[in-house]
Motif scaffolding. Structure first.
Motif, mmCIF file in Angstrom:
data_model
loop_
_atom_site.group_PDB
_atom_site.id
_atom_site.type_symbol
_atom_site.label_atom_id
_atom_site.label_comp_id
_atom_site.label_asym_id
_atom_site.label_seq_id
_atom_site.Cartn_x
_atom_site.Cartn_y
_atom_site.Cartn_z
ATOM 1 N N VAL A 45 0.833 -1.206 0.000
ATOM 2 C CA VAL A 45 0.000 0.000 0.000
ATOM 3 C C VAL A 45 0.867 1.256 0.000
ATOM 4 O O VAL A 45 0.523 2.251 -0.648
ATOM 5 N N ILE A 46 1.991 1.223 0.686
ATOM 6 C CA ILE A 46 2.923 2.363 0.651
ATOM 7 C C ILE A 46 3.414 2.584 -0.780
ATOM 8 O O ILE A 46 3.490 3.727 -1.257
ATOM 9 N N LEU A 47 3.726 1.491 -1.475
ATOM 10 C CA LEU A 47 4.152 1.595 -2.875
ATOM 11 C C LEU A 47 3.029 2.142 -3.753
ATOM 12 O O LEU A 47 3.269 2.982 -4.635
ATOM 13 N N PHE A 48 1.809 1.681 -3.523
ATOM 14 C CA PHE A 48 0.657 2.201 -4.261
ATOM 15 C C PHE A 48 0.506 3.701 -4.026
ATOM 16 O O PHE A 48 0.256 4.474 -4.959
ATOM 17 N N SER A 49 0.645 4.091 -2.776
ATOM 18 C CA SER A 49 0.477 5.495 -2.405
ATOM 19 C C SER A 49 1.518 6.387 -3.063
ATOM 20 O O SER A 49 1.196 7.450 -3.605
ATOM 21 N N LEU A 50 2.768 5.944 -3.031
ATOM 22 C CA LEU A 50 3.842 6.719 -3.668
ATOM 23 C C LEU A 50 3.636 6.777 -5.178
ATOM 24 O O LEU A 50 3.924 7.805 -5.812
ATOM 25 N N SER A 51 3.126 5.687 -5.748
ATOM 26 C CA SER A 51 2.840 5.668 -7.188
ATOM 27 C C SER A 51 1.754 6.672 -7.539
ATOM 28 O O SER A 51 1.828 7.347 -8.579
ATOM 29 N N PHE A 52 0.747 6.794 -6.673
ATOM 30 C CA PHE A 52 -0.321 7.767 -6.903
ATOM 31 C C PHE A 52 0.243 9.182 -6.943
ATOM 32 O O PHE A 52 -0.096 9.978 -7.833
ATOM 33 N N PHE A 53 1.097 9.511 -5.976
ATOM 34 C CA PHE A 53 1.688 10.852 -5.949
ATOM 35 C C PHE A 53 2.573 11.087 -7.170
ATOM 36 O O PHE A 53 2.606 12.194 -7.716
ATOM 37 N N TYR A 54 3.279 10.042 -7.600
ATOM 38 C CA TYR A 54 4.125 10.159 -8.788
ATOM 39 C C TYR A 54 3.279 10.475 -10.017
ATOM 40 O O TYR A 54 3.596 11.376 -10.799
ATOM 41 N N ILE A 55 2.181 9.729 -10.192
ATOM 42 C CA ILE A 55 1.297 9.945 -11.339
ATOM 43 C C ILE A 55 0.656 11.328 -11.271
ATOM 44 O O ILE A 55 0.526 12.022 -12.284
ATOM 45 N N THR A 56 0.274 11.753 -10.065
ATOM 46 C CA THR A 56 -0.362 13.055 -9.887
ATOM 47 C C THR A 56 0.601 14.182 -10.216
ATOM 48 O O THR A 56 0.236 15.167 -10.878
ATOM 49 N N LEU A 57 1.859 14.051 -9.781
ATOM 50 C CA LEU A 57 2.856 15.094 -10.042
ATOM 51 C C LEU A 57 3.237 15.156 -11.520
ATOM 52 O O LEU A 57 3.626 16.210 -12.023
ATOM 53 N N LYS A 58 3.132 14.027 -12.220
ATOM 54 C CA LYS A 58 3.444 14.003 -13.651
ATOM 55 C C LYS A 58 2.377 14.710 -14.466
ATOM 56 O O LYS A 58 2.643 15.171 -15.584
ATOM 57 N N ASP A 59 1.168 14.786 -13.909
ATOM 58 C CA ASP A 59 0.060 15.422 -14.623
ATOM 59 C C ASP A 59 0.246 16.935 -14.591
ATOM 60 O O ASP A 59 0.161 17.569 -13.540
ATOM 61 N N VAL A 60 0.512 17.519 -15.766
ATOM 62 C CA VAL A 60 0.786 18.948 -15.837
ATOM 63 C C VAL A 60 -0.478 19.783 -15.679
ATOM 64 O O VAL A 60 -0.416 20.976 -15.376
ATOM 65 N N GLU A 61 -1.630 19.142 -15.887
ATOM 66 C CA GLU A 61 -2.884 19.876 -15.758
ATOM 67 C C GLU A 61 -3.171 20.168 -14.293
ATOM 68 O O GLU A 61 -3.065 19.306 -13.429
ATOM 69 N N TYR A 62 -3.547 21.404 -13.995
ATOM 70 C CA TYR A 62 -3.831 21.786 -12.611
ATOM 71 C C TYR A 62 -5.129 21.148 -12.143
ATOM 72 O O TYR A 62 -6.138 21.163 -12.821
ATOM 73 N N THR A 63 -5.067 20.543 -10.978
ATOM 74 C CA THR A 63 -6.277 19.977 -10.374
ATOM 75 C C THR A 63 -6.331 20.381 -8.914
ATOM 76 O O THR A 63 -5.295 20.497 -8.250
ATOM 77 N N PRO A 109 -11.211 13.185 -3.755
ATOM 78 C CA PRO A 109 -11.308 12.193 -2.681
ATOM 79 C C PRO A 109 -10.150 11.206 -2.667
ATOM 80 O O PRO A 109 -9.706 10.757 -1.613
ATOM 81 N N MET A 110 -9.611 10.895 -3.852
ATOM 82 C CA MET A 110 -8.503 9.953 -3.930
ATOM 83 C C MET A 110 -7.259 10.507 -3.251
ATOM 84 O O MET A 110 -6.471 9.753 -2.672
ATOM 85 N N PHE A 111 -7.081 11.820 -3.302
ATOM 86 C CA PHE A 111 -5.944 12.449 -2.629
ATOM 87 C C PHE A 111 -6.015 12.212 -1.124
ATOM 88 O O PHE A 111 -5.022 11.864 -0.476
ATOM 89 N N TRP A 112 -7.209 12.377 -0.531
ATOM 90 C CA TRP A 112 -7.383 12.198 0.911
ATOM 91 C C TRP A 112 -7.266 10.729 1.299
ATOM 92 O O TRP A 112 -6.669 10.394 2.337
ATOM 93 N N ILE A 113 -7.830 9.844 0.485
ATOM 94 C CA ILE A 113 -7.712 8.413 0.759
ATOM 95 C C ILE A 113 -6.249 7.991 0.719
ATOM 96 O O ILE A 113 -5.749 7.299 1.618
ATOM 97 N N ASN A 114 -5.561 8.412 -0.324
ATOM 98 C CA ASN A 114 -4.163 8.044 -0.513
ATOM 99 C C ASN A 114 -3.284 8.576 0.612
ATOM 100 O O ASN A 114 -2.408 7.867 1.123
ATOM 101 N N SER A 115 -3.508 9.818 1.011
ATOM 102 C CA SER A 115 -2.724 10.415 2.096
ATOM 103 C C SER A 115 -2.963 9.669 3.405
ATOM 104 O O SER A 115 -2.022 9.421 4.174
ATOM 105 N N GLY A 116 -4.218 9.292 3.659
ATOM 106 C CA GLY A 116 -4.540 8.528 4.860
ATOM 107 C C GLY A 116 -3.855 7.178 4.866
ATOM 108 O O GLY A 116 -3.288 6.755 5.887
ATOM 109 N N PHE A 117 -3.881 6.503 3.720
ATOM 110 C CA PHE A 117 -3.202 5.208 3.596
ATOM 111 C C PHE A 117 -1.708 5.342 3.889
ATOM 112 O O PHE A 117 -1.131 4.526 4.612
ATOM 113 N N LEU A 118 -1.081 6.348 3.291
ATOM 114 C CA LEU A 118 0.367 6.523 3.439
ATOM 115 C C LEU A 118 0.743 6.755 4.900
ATOM 116 O O LEU A 118 1.693 6.151 5.415
ATOM 117 N N ILE A 119 -0.003 7.621 5.581
ATOM 118 C CA ILE A 119 0.275 7.908 6.986
ATOM 119 C C ILE A 119 0.046 6.662 7.841
ATOM 120 O O ILE A 119 0.882 6.298 8.679
#
Length: 216
Positions: A130-148, A154-164
């Motif tokens: 799950v830590i690897l999944f979480s880091l992968s999510f942040f990697y994919i999110t940072l690669k996305d040049v489009e501002y969000t 909701p996925m950001f909050w879920i992912n952050s909760g998982f990582l912590i």
């Protein structure tokens, strides 16, 4: 710190999951696909914790419940990450990881850690994945040049909760059997910290079902 304090803290940690579930019921028609997948995980948590508490109060070993729970929990978590991770790796690989995890969990129960012992081997593996999944999510999110707006995702909050949560409890899951054998002040302190981290995780879940992004 007294045992009764940790008992109260443990109960709060266990049943605070009711809060995001109630919010999800009130907002059910507005929930996105990811939020609905999270609700399935929340329902599982509530069921397992309720059964576990009933068994514990009747002085029945509740650890068999967690052997099954760990498998279902992982499958629900990878389901939450499915659309995100499929942007980075093939869906066949994700299916393969799921199958291997289930097989290892079953083998661990049969040959290494019986259903009456905490399955620390598999919970440790779960945490690492799950830590690897979480880091992968942040990697994919940072690669996305489009501002969000991440705060509305909701996925950001879920992912952050998982990582912590899984980062904080990685060591705890690994040494859990030793803590079960000895109810020392140190073990109560560590379990108290675990309960606090779990409460933080539920807070992130609550935000995840509360935010109102555009439906995708």
């Amino acid at each position: 710190m007294r045992e009764d304090f940790f008992f109260i803290l443990g109960n709060v940690s266990t049943f605070i999951v009711v809060i995001p579930l109630l919010i999800s019921v009130l907002r059910f028609r507005l929930l996105t696909t990811v939020q609905l997948k999270l609700v399935h995980l929340l329902i599982l948590v509530l069921i397992v914790e309720s059964i576990s508490n009933i068994l514990w109060r009747k002085k029945i070993n509740n650890l068999p419940v967690y052997h099954l729970y760990t498998i279902i929990e992982f499958l629900l978590i990878i389901r939450i990450y499915w659309s995100t991770l499929s942007q980075l790796v093939s869906k066949k690989l994700l299916v393969g990881i799921s199958v291997i995890f289930v097989v290892l969990a079953v083998l661990n129960t049969i040959f290494f850690q019986s259903i009456y012992v905490f399955n620390s081997n598999i919970t440790t593996l779960l945490s690492i994945l799950v830590i690897l999944f979480s880091l992968s999510f942040f990697y994919i999110t940072l690669k996305d040049v489009e501002y969000t707006a991440l705060e509305k995702n909701p996925m950001f909050w879920i992912n952050s909760g998982f990582l912590i949560y899984f980062s904080s409890n990685l060591i705890l899951f690994f040494i859990n059997n030793y803590l079960f054998e000895k109810s020392t002040e140190a073990s109560f302190l560590i379990w108290g910290l675990h309960a606090i981290v779990n409460i933080v995780l539920i807070m992130f879940y609550t935000i995840a079902v509360w935010v109102n992004p555009k439906k995708q």
